[in-house]
Each structure stands twice: as C-alpha cells, then as structure tokens.
Design a protein around this motif. Structure first.
Motif, PDB file in Angstrom:
ATOM      1  N   VAL A  32      50.412   9.754  -1.893  1.00  0.00           N
ATOM      2  CA  VAL A  32      49.103   9.865  -1.259  1.00  0.00           C
ATOM      3  C   VAL A  32      49.158   9.390   0.190  1.00  0.00           C
ATOM      4  CG1 VAL A  32      48.238   7.584  -1.990  1.00  0.00           C
ATOM      5  CG2 VAL A  32      46.633   9.452  -1.594  1.00  0.00           C
ATOM      6  N   ALA A  36      48.004  11.596   3.332  1.00  0.00           N
ATOM      7  CA  ALA A  36      46.748  11.161   3.939  1.00  0.00           C
ATOM      8  C   ALA A  36      46.933  10.618   5.347  1.00  0.00           C
ATOM      9  CB  ALA A  36      46.069  10.113   3.066  1.00  0.00           C
ATOM     10  N   ALA A  48      40.776  12.644  -1.134  1.00  0.00           N
ATOM     11  CA  ALA A  48      42.008  12.304  -1.841  1.00  0.00           C
ATOM     12  C   ALA A  48      41.690  11.869  -3.266  1.00  0.00           C
ATOM     13  CB  ALA A  48      42.764  11.203  -1.105  1.00  0.00           C
ATOM     14  N   LYS A  56      46.242   4.106  -2.467  1.00  0.00           N
ATOM     15  CA  LYS A  56      45.159   4.725  -1.702  1.00  0.00           C
ATOM     16  C   LYS A  56      44.647   3.827  -0.578  1.00  0.00           C
ATOM     17  CE  LYS A  56      42.368   5.718  -5.170  1.00  0.00           C
ATOM     18  NZ  LYS A  56      43.143   5.371  -6.387  1.00  0.00           N
ATOM     19  N   THR A  57      44.565   2.511  -0.837  1.00  0.00           N
ATOM     20  CA  THR A  57      44.008   1.618   0.190  1.00  0.00           C
ATOM     21  C   THR A  57      44.846   1.643   1.457  1.00  0.00           C
ATOM     22  OG1 THR A  57      43.167   0.178  -1.570  1.00  0.00           O
ATOM     23  CG2 THR A  57      43.197  -0.711   0.654  1.00  0.00           C
ATOM     24  N   ASP A 159      35.613   4.297  -0.656  1.00  0.00           N
ATOM     25  CA  ASP A 159      36.729   3.955  -1.534  1.00  0.00           C
ATOM     26  C   ASP A 159      36.241   3.917  -2.974  1.00  0.00           C
ATOM     27  OD1 ASP A 159      39.270   3.328  -2.280  1.00  0.00           O
ATOM     28  OD2 ASP A 159      39.183   1.239  -1.648  1.00  0.00           O
ATOM     29  N   PHE A 189      38.045   8.631  -1.086  1.00  0.00           N
ATOM     30  CA  PHE A 189      39.138   8.396  -2.018  1.00  0.00           C
ATOM     31  C   PHE A 189      38.553   8.128  -3.395  1.00  0.00           C
ATOM     32  CE2 PHE A 189      40.976   7.715   2.049  1.00  0.00           C
ATOM     33  CZ  PHE A 189      42.334   8.024   1.929  1.00  0.00           C
ATOM     34  N   SER A 190      39.152   8.727  -4.418  1.00  0.00           N
ATOM     35  CA  SER A 190      38.606   8.590  -5.758  1.00  0.00           C
ATOM     36  C   SER A 190      39.714   8.794  -6.785  1.00  0.00           C
ATOM     37  CB  SER A 190      37.486   9.612  -5.981  1.00  0.00           C
ATOM     38  OG  SER A 190      36.862   9.418  -7.232  1.00  0.00           O
TER      39      SER A 190
END
Length: 422
Positions: A32, A36, A48, A56-57, A159, A189-190
């Motif tokens: 990711v 991203a 995303a 993701k963070t 987020d 983001f999920s």
C-alpha cells in the motif's frame, strides 16, 4: 535493494524522510505504501482499501510530511487527519511525530479526542499547528470553542473510513466540511468498503487513484510456554537456536531489561540489539540498519520504542514479559504475520513472577477470544505452575526451595558480554 518495489528512495520521498522511515523500522515499503506514496506526492486524491497491519498510516504520513517540507506556513493546520477512536488518533500522531523528529524543519503535530478535558487540547493549539489529528466529535468541539481554523488545510485524511461511518461520521462531516476550504486533496483509507462509503467517496474524491489490496486474516501461530522467571533467557536462547528465524522482536517491560537481555544473548553468540525510548535517534537508526543488513537478528524492545515500529518479514514476536495492558498484546503480536506472511508469537508464562502472569494472560485470551494452550519444554519445566482455572491467581504445585532459587539464579547469571552494536 533495487527497483521501486523495494526502496523508499524510489517512491520520491526526500532523503530526510527516507532516513526517518528507516529509523522507525520501515526497512522496505509495503504494497500500500508503494502505490499510495507517489500518488499523494503527485497531489492526487487516493482511495486505498487494505487490511489492518498493512502500513496504511505510514502510506499517508510520509508523503504528507514531504508536502509540508515544500509548503508555505499557514495560520492553521495544513493537514487534517480524522480518526474514529482516541487510540488510533494517538497512534497516528505518535507516528507522525516519530517521522518528523529528525526533519530539517520543525513541525507541530497536535492531537485531540474526546473522553478527556478539552482545556489542555485548546492550550496546546495556542500558536497553531501544522498537522491536526482528531476524532470528529472533538474536532467540532475545538471549532465551537474557536480554538482552531481549518481554512489553511491542503490535505484531508480520513483514516479507517469504514469505522468513521459506523460511528455516525456522516452527520458530523456536514458540519466539518463547512469549515474547510473547497476541494482539498483528500486521502481515504479503509479496511472494508461498505455501501455507505461509496456515497462518501463520490462526494469527496476527485478522480482518485484507487488502491485495492486483498484482505486476509493474519497467519500467526500463538504459543504460551510456562517457565520460571530465572529460566526465561536460557529458554529464549533455546528457541532462537531451535528455529530458523531470521528476524525476531522480543518484548520486555523496561529499558534495563532490554539492554540486559540483549547483552546476555550477544554473550552467547546470538546477534542482538536493544531498542528503547532512551536511545537517541541516531542509535535507533543504527540498530535498525543492523537488523536490515543481518548483523542483528534479534531486537529486544520496550513497548515505548516499538510503537509504530514496522519490520517486514518479521518471523516471530516473543513476549519475554507480558504487556501491562491486555490490549497491547494484539498490538505486539500483530508485528508478525503481516501482508500474507506466516508468523509466530510466543509468550512466557511465569508463575513465580511478581505479577500473576497466568491470571493476566487469561485476561489477554478473553480479550482476543482465543485460547492458547500452555506448554512446558523439556529442560525448562517450571518449579511452580499456576492453576489456569484460578482467575484470582493462586499458585498450585511445589514452591521453590531456597536451594532451587539459588540454582535457578546461578543458571541465569549473566556472563561478561563482548561489545555489541548499539
């Protein structure tokens, strides 16, 4: 490393943020992050979808800070991150601060969430901030108190958007949107994509870059080994030598324990480094670079140092000491078994520890709704074993005699350790 798939430098991040990522344990970008980061740096909106634990963070935190390095200061925050819970908001702010700590410019990362007094959060916003991380409800409280102005926001991050929606975010969003400038860059983001999320993305995102990664539960084998406290280090050495683990994270409770256990491992021919909150940023970078190069295979870390830490291809997590909070157990073991890889999580259960380890581990099992069978390994059988069915923590079995305690202490006595990498 070579190729965009394996190197943060190829994603377009400036050298200062490449170094910050390495210092935080991000040795290689996750899928990711690979997709991203360049999209965010290019100014694109992003949608995303990726599982928890996929990175993701960092996928939005790193390019967000890169944008701030190039942007002109404003009267209010230039980036706004909305999170569904106080825990996630605090973790996100901590990671942003960790990345920002060594950058050539100083950035103020503010965090606000409900359940606590708003006054300290209002005081912290005096003089402004560069990034605001908040839960939606508390953000609205700050706006009502005139403690925040969102007109300078250039990048908006939602987020865990599915959890935001589940918490009633749609109603709150209408009020927040009125305070924002038109059409900021928006990153969503999920972990899942419920039907209600489609309406929100249609309203918020403009020709977004869509990133979809297959979601799968982590493949982590959990073990709980009963052992006397004095025999933990010999047992740890046994496990490290018995398994073909290339990267291992060992959790302890204190800075002293991190240094002590790492020294004892190194003295017995196991390349180990310590990672704790009192290390300088340079020392953190050094020990993580040693892990990356293979000079170190074991990191002995406290929870403070490991917060936000990402180590790809981490074979095992060992709870040398159980976490103080049952909720931290899931956070710890989630460092392994990421992105479709298999992982192992081993916990030492010590009946003779000052705290009731068996009773505490039963709370952890209840929290994660999963039973972990107790084991005893030949040569490391404990003298005293806690009764698993005794929630109050009573201990059944033979109590160690004074001679037993002296023998166990002698077996675990530290040897003089040769120098090891910081």
């Amino acid at each position: 490393m070579s190729g965009a798939s394996n190197c943060f430098a190829d994603l377009g991040l400036p050298p200062s943020l490449q170094n910050a990522a390495l210092a935080a344990g991000y040795i290689e970008p996750s899928p990711v992050q690979r997709e991203a980061v360049p999209a965010v740096l290019a100014g694109r909106d992003v949608l995303a979808l990726a599982e928890t634990g996929s990175g993701k963070t960092a996928a939005f935190a790193l390019p967000l800070l890169a944008q701030l390095l190039k942007a002109k200061p404003g009267p209010g925050p230039r980036a706004l991150v909305l999170a569904p819970s106080r825990e996630l908001a605090a973790q996100t702010a901590d990671l942003l601060r960790l990345f920002a700590a060594t950058l050539p410019q100083r950035f103020k990362i503010a965090v606000a969430f409900g359940g606590v007094s708003i006054n300290p959060q209002l005081m912290a916003l005096r003089g402004g901030c560069d990034v605001m991380v908040a839960t939606p409800g508390r953000l609205l409280d700050l706006l009502a108190h005139k403690g925040l102005n969102l007109q300078s926001v250039q990048t908006l991050v939602l987020d865990e958007a599915d959890r935001l929606l589940a918490a009633g975010f749609e109603q709150e969003w209408q009020r927040i949107r009125e305070q924002l400038p038109p059409a900021p860059q928006t990153l969503l983001f999920s972990a899942t994509f419920p039907n209600a999320l489609q309406q929100l993305t249609d309203a918020l995102l403009s020709e977004p870059v869509r990133i979809t990664l297959d979601s799968q539960p982590p493949d982590i084998t959990q073990r709980a080994i009963q052992v006397d406290a004095a025999q933990r280090t010999p047992l740890l050495r046994h496990l490290l030598k018995a398994h073909d683990w290339q990267r291992v994270l060992v959790f302890v409770a204190t800075r002293y324990a991190a240094d002590h256990v790492a020294d004892k491992l190194w003295a017995n021919g196991i390349q180990a480094g310590a990672l704790h909150g009192e290390l300088s940023q340079g020392a953190r970078t050094e020990v993580l670079a040693a892990l990356k190069s293979g000079k170190v295979k074991v990191l002995v870390a406290t929870d403070v140092a490991a917060r936000g830490l990402h180590i790809p291809a981490l074979d095992a997590v060992i709870n040398y000491e159980l976490p103080r909070a049952a909720t931290d157990y899931t956070h710890r073991i989630g460092r392994t078994g990421r992105m479709g890889q298999k992982g192992s999580a081993v916990s030492f259960i010590c009946a003779d520890s000052p705290t009731n380890a068996e009773s505490h581990f039963r709370l952890i099992e209840k929290r994660q709704a999963q039973r972990v069978p107790r084991e005893q390994l030949p040569g490391f059988e404990p003298v005293a074993v806690a009764n698993e069915g005794q929630a109050s923590g009573g201990i059944k079995g033979a109590r160690p005699s004074k001679k037993d305690k002296l023998r166990a202490a002698a077996a675990a006595a530290a040897t003089t350790a040769p120098p090891r990498p910081v």
